[in-house]
Design a protein around this motif. Structure first.
Motif, mmCIF file in Angstrom:
data_model
loop_
_atom_site.group_PDB
_atom_site.id
_atom_site.type_symbol
_atom_site.label_atom_id
_atom_site.label_comp_id
_atom_site.label_asym_id
_atom_site.label_seq_id
_atom_site.Cartn_x
_atom_site.Cartn_y
_atom_site.Cartn_z
ATOM 1 N N MET A 127 51.692 27.626 37.282
ATOM 2 C CA MET A 127 51.885 29.013 37.643
ATOM 3 C C MET A 127 51.049 29.891 36.699
ATOM 4 O O MET A 127 51.022 29.671 35.493
ATOM 5 C CB MET A 127 53.358 29.375 37.553
ATOM 6 N N ALA A 128 50.396 30.861 37.272
ATOM 7 C CA ALA A 128 49.561 31.767 36.479
ATOM 8 C C ALA A 128 50.401 32.509 35.450
ATOM 9 O O ALA A 128 51.600 32.726 35.646
ATOM 10 C CB ALA A 128 48.847 32.759 37.390
ATOM 11 N N HIS A 129 49.766 32.899 34.369
ATOM 12 C CA HIS A 129 50.462 33.596 33.283
ATOM 13 C C HIS A 129 50.934 34.998 33.681
ATOM 14 O O HIS A 129 51.843 35.536 33.057
ATOM 15 C CB HIS A 129 49.558 33.712 32.056
ATOM 16 N N ILE A 130 50.291 35.593 34.679
ATOM 17 C CA ILE A 130 50.715 36.909 35.176
ATOM 18 C C ILE A 130 50.893 36.809 36.678
ATOM 19 O O ILE A 130 50.366 35.902 37.319
ATOM 20 C CB ILE A 130 49.693 38.030 34.824
ATOM 21 N N ASP A 131 51.623 37.749 37.240
ATOM 22 C CA ASP A 131 51.825 37.775 38.686
ATOM 23 C C ASP A 131 50.573 38.363 39.334
ATOM 24 O O ASP A 131 50.296 39.556 39.219
ATOM 25 C CB ASP A 131 53.045 38.617 39.035
ATOM 26 N N LEU A 132 49.803 37.498 39.998
ATOM 27 C CA LEU A 132 48.568 37.932 40.650
ATOM 28 C C LEU A 132 48.823 38.498 42.044
ATOM 29 O O LEU A 132 47.897 38.979 42.693
ATOM 30 C CB LEU A 132 47.570 36.773 40.713
ATOM 31 N N GLY A 133 50.054 38.432 42.490
ATOM 32 C CA GLY A 133 50.397 38.999 43.790
ATOM 33 C C GLY A 133 49.915 38.173 44.966
ATOM 34 O O GLY A 133 49.827 38.690 46.081
ATOM 35 N N VAL A 134 49.596 36.889 44.723
ATOM 36 C CA VAL A 134 49.124 36.008 45.797
ATOM 37 C C VAL A 134 49.779 34.640 45.644
ATOM 38 O O VAL A 134 50.273 34.284 44.570
ATOM 39 C CB VAL A 134 47.586 35.833 45.775
ATOM 40 N N ASP A 135 49.768 33.888 46.727
ATOM 41 C CA ASP A 135 50.189 32.493 46.684
ATOM 42 C C ASP A 135 49.061 31.720 45.995
ATOM 43 O O ASP A 135 47.957 31.627 46.522
ATOM 44 C CB ASP A 135 50.413 31.978 48.104
ATOM 45 N N GLU A 136 49.330 31.177 44.806
ATOM 46 C CA GLU A 136 48.275 30.534 44.025
ATOM 47 C C GLU A 136 47.699 29.306 44.723
ATOM 48 O O GLU A 136 46.551 28.953 44.472
ATOM 49 C CB GLU A 136 48.758 30.195 42.618
ATOM 50 N N LYS A 137 48.429 28.677 45.611
ATOM 51 C CA LYS A 137 47.876 27.529 46.332
ATOM 52 C C LYS A 137 46.915 27.992 47.431
ATOM 53 O O LYS A 137 45.982 27.286 47.775
ATOM 54 C CB LYS A 137 48.985 26.657 46.866
ATOM 55 N N GLN A 138 47.150 29.183 47.946
ATOM 56 C CA GLN A 138 46.240 29.743 48.946
ATOM 57 C C GLN A 138 45.017 30.367 48.273
ATOM 58 O O GLN A 138 43.938 30.378 48.847
ATOM 59 C CB GLN A 138 46.965 30.801 49.786
ATOM 60 N N PHE A 139 45.191 30.898 47.054
ATOM 61 C CA PHE A 139 44.103 31.541 46.308
ATOM 62 C C PHE A 139 44.054 30.948 44.898
ATOM 63 O O PHE A 139 44.431 31.589 43.932
ATOM 64 C CB PHE A 139 44.311 33.061 46.266
ATOM 65 N N PRO A 140 43.569 29.706 44.790
ATOM 66 C CA PRO A 140 43.550 29.027 43.491
ATOM 67 C C PRO A 140 42.417 29.522 42.588
ATOM 68 O O PRO A 140 41.522 30.250 43.027
ATOM 69 C CB PRO A 140 43.316 27.569 43.892
ATOM 70 N N GLY A 141 42.490 29.089 41.338
ATOM 71 C CA GLY A 141 41.411 29.356 40.400
ATOM 72 C C GLY A 141 41.052 30.817 40.312
ATOM 73 O O GLY A 141 41.916 31.692 40.224
ATOM 74 N N ILE A 142 39.767 31.100 40.390
ATOM 75 C CA ILE A 142 39.263 32.465 40.227
ATOM 76 C C ILE A 142 39.589 33.359 41.413
ATOM 77 O O ILE A 142 39.564 34.584 41.293
ATOM 78 C CB ILE A 142 37.749 32.444 39.945
ATOM 79 N N THR A 143 39.949 32.775 42.553
ATOM 80 C CA THR A 143 40.186 33.602 43.739
ATOM 81 C C THR A 143 41.416 34.491 43.589
ATOM 82 O O THR A 143 41.420 35.625 44.070
ATOM 83 C CB THR A 143 40.281 32.748 45.022
ATOM 84 N N GLY A 144 42.453 34.004 42.900
ATOM 85 C CA GLY A 144 43.644 34.834 42.676
ATOM 86 C C GLY A 144 43.349 36.040 41.806
ATOM 87 O O GLY A 144 43.640 37.182 42.193
ATOM 88 N N PRO A 145 42.754 35.846 40.619
ATOM 89 C CA PRO A 145 42.408 36.999 39.790
ATOM 90 C C PRO A 145 41.435 37.966 40.469
ATOM 91 O O PRO A 145 41.512 39.180 40.263
ATOM 92 C CB PRO A 145 41.774 36.366 38.548
ATOM 93 N N MET A 146 40.541 37.442 41.287
ATOM 94 C CA MET A 146 39.605 38.334 41.986
ATOM 95 C C MET A 146 40.326 39.189 43.021
ATOM 96 O O MET A 146 39.994 40.354 43.196
ATOM 97 C CB MET A 146 38.460 37.544 42.596
ATOM 98 N N ARG A 147 41.306 38.635 43.670
ATOM 99 C CA ARG A 147 42.102 39.448 44.612
ATOM 100 C C ARG A 147 42.979 40.442 43.856
ATOM 101 O O ARG A 147 43.230 41.539 44.339
ATOM 102 C CB ARG A 147 42.940 38.551 45.514
ATOM 103 N N PHE A 148 43.431 40.059 42.675
ATOM 104 C CA PHE A 148 44.259 40.935 41.854
ATOM 105 C C PHE A 148 43.472 42.160 41.377
ATOM 106 O O PHE A 148 44.009 43.265 41.342
ATOM 107 C CB PHE A 148 44.785 40.129 40.645
ATOM 108 N N ARG A 149 42.206 41.969 41.032
ATOM 109 C CA ARG A 149 41.373 43.074 40.522
ATOM 110 C C ARG A 149 40.027 43.072 41.259
ATOM 111 O O ARG A 149 38.995 42.706 40.706
ATOM 112 C CB ARG A 149 41.135 42.917 39.023
ATOM 113 N N PRO A 150 40.021 43.510 42.526
ATOM 114 C CA PRO A 150 38.780 43.488 43.306
ATOM 115 C C PRO A 150 37.660 44.314 42.675
ATOM 116 O O PRO A 150 36.485 44.028 42.877
ATOM 117 C CB PRO A 150 39.188 44.024 44.678
#
Length: 185
Positions: free
Chosen positions: A1-24
């Protein structure tokens, strides 16, 4: 689980994709940098530039970036994963050109510290036909991937296991590029 809530399902948006969606707003320049370094017209084929990214990411033990950029390299290299695996296992015996081997040595030095890049490494690359642009971009790819690796791992993002997990993203990146590969809405 990511250290912060990225607001996405981490399995759907793994790796760098979650942080990129968090801060477009930060994703945009990062994707633009990746696009220029890894996909724009260049004397080094895109597969070789992706191989540099995978090599540095592997040396940094960044599972997500190593696996994803290994996939991106493999689909763009005639030798596919066979070559990627050989380079990552033993650069000295991998069947790559002397120029690419010299550039990968520079990338490996950057991964340790920019100050590890020596005049001898640069001259060795030049002796094998590397241009100043190729040397510059190798250093920048390696430096950028040290940053990307730390971004991904510093946030504790999820990295899927197995090559199949990266096949679709490899297809998308090759087809539409970095700026359009991650759905931002």
């Amino acid at each position: 689980m990511a250290h912060i809530d990225l607001g996405v399902d981490e399995k759907q948006f793994p790796g760098i994709t979650g942080p990129m969606r968090f801060r477009p707003e930060t994703a945009k320049p990062l994707n633009e940098l990746a696009e220029v370094l890894l996909r724009a017209p260049h004397s080094l084929p895109a597969g070789e530039r992706e191989l540099i990214a995978a090599y540095v990411s592997g040396r940094n033990d960044c599972n997500f970036c190593c696996a994803s950029h290994s996939a991106f390299a493999a689909v763009q290299l005639d030798e596919g994963y066979t070559l990627v695996d050989q380079v990552r296992a033993d650069l000295d015996t991998a069947p790559v050109s002397a120029k690419l081997r010299a550039l990968l040595r520079i990338a490996g030095a950057v991964q340790v510290s920019g100050r590890q890049v020596t005049t001898e490494l640069v001259e060795a690359a030049r002796a094998e036909g590397a241009t100043d642009v190729e040397i510059h971009d190798t250093v920048l790819i390696a430096a950028a991937f040290c940053m990307f690796n730390r971004y991904v791992d510093g946030l504790g993002t999820f990295a899927p296991e197995g090559r199949d997990a990266y096949a679709e993203s490899a297809r998308r990146v090759v087809e539409v590029g970095y700026g359009n590969a991650i759905p931002m809405d």
